[in-house]
Design an enzyme around this catalytic site. Structure first.
Site, short mmCIF file in Angstrom:
data_model
loop_
_atom_site.label_atom_id
_atom_site.label_comp_id
_atom_site.label_asym_id
_atom_site.label_seq_id
_atom_site.Cartn_x
_atom_site.Cartn_y
_atom_site.Cartn_z
N THR A 1 0.47 -1.09 -0.49
CA THR A 1 0.23 -0.10 0.10
C THR A 1 0.88 1.24 -0.05
O THR A 1 1.91 1.16 0.77
CB THR A 1 -0.91 -0.17 0.91
OG1 THR A 1 -1.59 1.76 0.70
CG2 THR A 1 -0.67 -0.02 2.22
N GLU A 2 0.38 2.68 -0.93
CA GLU A 2 1.75 2.99 -1.18
C GLU A 2 1.99 3.98 0.12
O GLU A 2 2.71 4.87 0.11
CB GLU A 2 0.86 3.80 -1.96
CG GLU A 2 -0.64 4.47 -1.71
CD GLU A 2 -1.14 5.86 -2.81
OE1 GLU A 2 -0.53 5.32 -3.98
OE2 GLU A 2 -2.10 6.60 -2.46
N ASN A 3 0.84 4.33 1.13
CA ASN A 3 0.90 5.31 2.19
C ASN A 3 1.98 3.79 3.87
O ASN A 3 2.45 4.82 4.52
CB ASN A 3 -0.28 5.10 2.99
CG ASN A 3 -1.49 3.81 3.15
OD1 ASN A 3 -1.48 3.62 2.17
ND2 ASN A 3 -1.63 3.84 4.45
#
Lengths: 218, 226
Positions: free
Chosen positions: A51-53
Site C-alpha cells: 500500500t502506497e502509504n
C-alpha cells in the site's frame, strides 16, 4: 469465434485478474474496483500486497477491535497487518514503486488507448477539482500494469479507444485490460483479445474502433 | 540540540505569516492535529502548506483552511468526500493549488533533505502535470525534471521521542514524517510519549535527533486517534 458464456460481473473481473497474478508477486491494488482482487487471491498465492502509504504485507480490512487509526490503506480504510509485514516512509514506498520493484499493479480507468496509454485520474471537466494521488507513479512503477474496467461507459461509449480523450495518467504503460466483455493484452504487435465473455470476436470488433487480434485460441 | 517543550503553543512559536509549512500525515493517520490547533491559535496567515491531502472533515488541516490561513496548498490528492473546506476555498478562488503526483511529492521532499537540487523521473511524462517542464531521454525513457521541495517548518506526528530527539513512529502513521523532518529548517514533532536517553533501542530509531528541533508530548483526545 462464437459467443462464450455471459458477460462477467465485477467479481468475475476481479477473479480473472487474480488468476493471472504470478505466484509470489508483490502487488499494488488501486483504490476502488481493483481492491476487490484481494478477495480472489488464494491463501497459497504467495502474493504480498503493497500500500502506497508505507506498508508491505497488508491484510484484509479491519473490523471492530482490530481498527487502528494508525493502520490504513491508500483509500484511508482501516486494514490489518499480516505476519511478515513491514512499514516504511513515503519516499521509500514510492521508490519501491518507481524503482520497478513491484511485480503487478492493478488500476481502474476511464480510458485505455490501443498503445496502452492510461487515463484514470481526471475527467478534465470544467470545475472538477483535480486529484492525482499516486496514480501517475503506480501506472509506471510496476513491471506489469493491469487495468480493470467495464468495457463501455454507462452511455455505451467504448473505454478502449484509439487515443484517450481524457487527460493522461501515463503513456504506454498498460499491459492487460480486464473487462466485463473481454480480456485484452496490449502487445508491441497490437491489441490481442485473450478471452471473451458473452460476446463474439466479430461483435467485439464491431463495437470498438481499435484493431483487434484474435488470441482466444492461445 | 532538541528542545523538549511543554506545550504545543511553544512548539509552534515563531511560525510567521507567509511561512512554508510541511504537515505530516496521510488523511488522518499521522496528522499532527494538536500542533495545527496551536498554529491556528498562533495566528499565522498566508501559509503555504505541503501535505498529501488538503484537509479531511473539520479537524487539523481542514480547520486551518477553514480559518482562511492558507494561501497555497502543495499536495497530491486534495479532492475527497470530506474535503469540503478546501473545495469551498478553491472554488471561491481563495486558495492556490499545486498538484503534484504523490511519488514526486515524496521524492521532492526527500531530495530537499538530502541536499539534492532536482532530479529526473519518468512519472508525469506526457501528462498535463509535466507541461512546461524540462524533459530528457535517460536510459531510453523520457524523464521530467522535478525540483526539491523544502520548507521553513515541518509539523510531524510520531509515537515516541527520547530526550535526544530520536523518534519512532506507529505503523502507516509514519508516512511523510521522516522525510519532512529532514526537509525543513525547523522540525517540530508531537509524540505520545517522551522517554529518557537510552529509552529507544538505537536500532529502532527512524528519525535521528539531528533532524529534530522541538518535541512536545500531547495527550491524545478522548476517543480520538492515538
Amino acid at each position: 469465434m462464437t459467443a462464450n458464456g455471459q458477460p462477467i460481473d465485477k467479481n468475475g473481473m476481479a477473479a480473472a485478474v487474480a488468476a493471472d497474478i504470478p505466484h509470489g508477486s508483490f502487488v499494488n491494488l488501486g483504490i476502488g474496483l481493483p481492491t476487490t482482487v484481494s478477495n480472489h487471491l488464494a491463501a497459497d498465492s504467495g502474493v504480498t500486497l503493497h500500500t502506497e502509504n508505507g506498508m508491505l504485507g497488508m491484510g484484509p480490512e479491519a473490523h471492530g477491535d482490530e481498527v487502528d487509526p494508525d493502520l490504513i490503506n491508500a483509500g484511508k480504510i482501516p486494514v490489518t497487518e499480516l505476519p511478515g509485514a513491514s512499514y516504511f516512509h513515503h519516499a521509500d514506498s514510492f521508490a519501491m514503486m518507481r524503482g520497478g520493484h513491484l511485480d503487478v499493479c492493478v488500476l481502474g480507468a476511464y480510458q485505455v488507448s490501443a498503445a496502452g496509454d492510461l487515463a484514470n485520474w481526471h475527467t478534465g471537466k470544467p470545475g472538477a477539482i483535480p486529484a492525482v494521488g499516486g496514480a501517475m507513479d503506480l501506472a509506471l512503477g510496476a513491471k506489469e500494469t493491469y487495468v480493470m474496467m467495464t468495457l463501455l461507459t454507462r452511455d455505451g461509449a467504448p473505454k478502449l479507444v484509439p487515443e484517450c480523450s481524457f487527460p493522461l495518467t501515463a503513456v504506454q504503460c498498460v499491459k492487460r485490460v480486464y473487462t466485463d466483455l473481454a480480456t485484452f493484452a496490449i502487445t508491441p504487435g497490437g491489441v490481442e483479445v485473450r478471452a471473451l465473455h458473452g460476446t463474439s470476436f466479430a461483435d467485439l470488433k464491431a463495437l470498438l474502433d481499435v484493431p483487434l487480434l484474435d488470441a482466444t485460441a492461445r | 540540540m532538541v528542545d523538549i517543550v511543554a506545550t504545543a503553543a511553544e512548539a509552534v512559536a515563531g511560525i510567521g505569516d507567509g511561512a512554508t509549512v510541511m504537515v505530516g500525515g496521510f488523511g488522518a493517520a499521522g496528522q499532527p492535529v494538536e500542533l495545527i490547533d496551536a498554529l491556528i491559535e498562533g495566528g499565522a496567515r498566508e501559509l503555504t502548506i505541503v501535505n498529501n491531502n488538503a484537509g479531511n472533515g473539520d479537524l487539523g488541516l481542514a480547520a486551518l483552511i477553514r480559518e482562511g490561513r492558507v494561501r497555497k496548498v502543495i499536495c497530491s490528492f486534495p479532492r475527497q468526500s470530506d474535503s469540503w473546506h478546501f473545495d469551498e476555498k478553491y472554488r471561491a478562488g481563495e486558495i492556490e493549488l499545486e498538484l503534484v503526483p504523490q511519488g514526486n511529492l515524496a521524492e521532492r521532499i526527500r531530495a530537499a533533505g538530502a541536499g539534492i537540487g532536482a532530479f529526473f523521473t519518468p512519472t508525469g511524462f506526457g501528462t498535463m502535470l509535466a507541461e512546461g517542464k524540462e524533459v530528457r531521454e535517460i536510459d531510453g525513457r523520457q524523464q521530467v525534471l522535478e525540483y526539491a521541495l523544502r520548507a521553513d517548518v515541518a509539523l510531524v506526528k510520531a509515537h515516541v521521542a527520547d530526550e535526544a530527539g530520536n523518534i519512532t513512529y506507529r505503523k502507516t502513521a509514519r508516512n511523510f514524517g521522516p522525510i519532512m523532518a529532514a526537509a525543513a529548517a525547523t522540525t517540530v514533532i508531537q509524540v505520545n510519549e517522551v522517554v529518557p536517553i537510552g529509552g529507544i533501542d538505537p536500532e529502532n530509531v527512524v528519525t535521528p535527533g539531528i533532524y529534530v528541533d522541538r518535541v512536545v508530548r500531547v495527550t491524545p483526545r478522548e476517543g480520538a486517534e492515538r
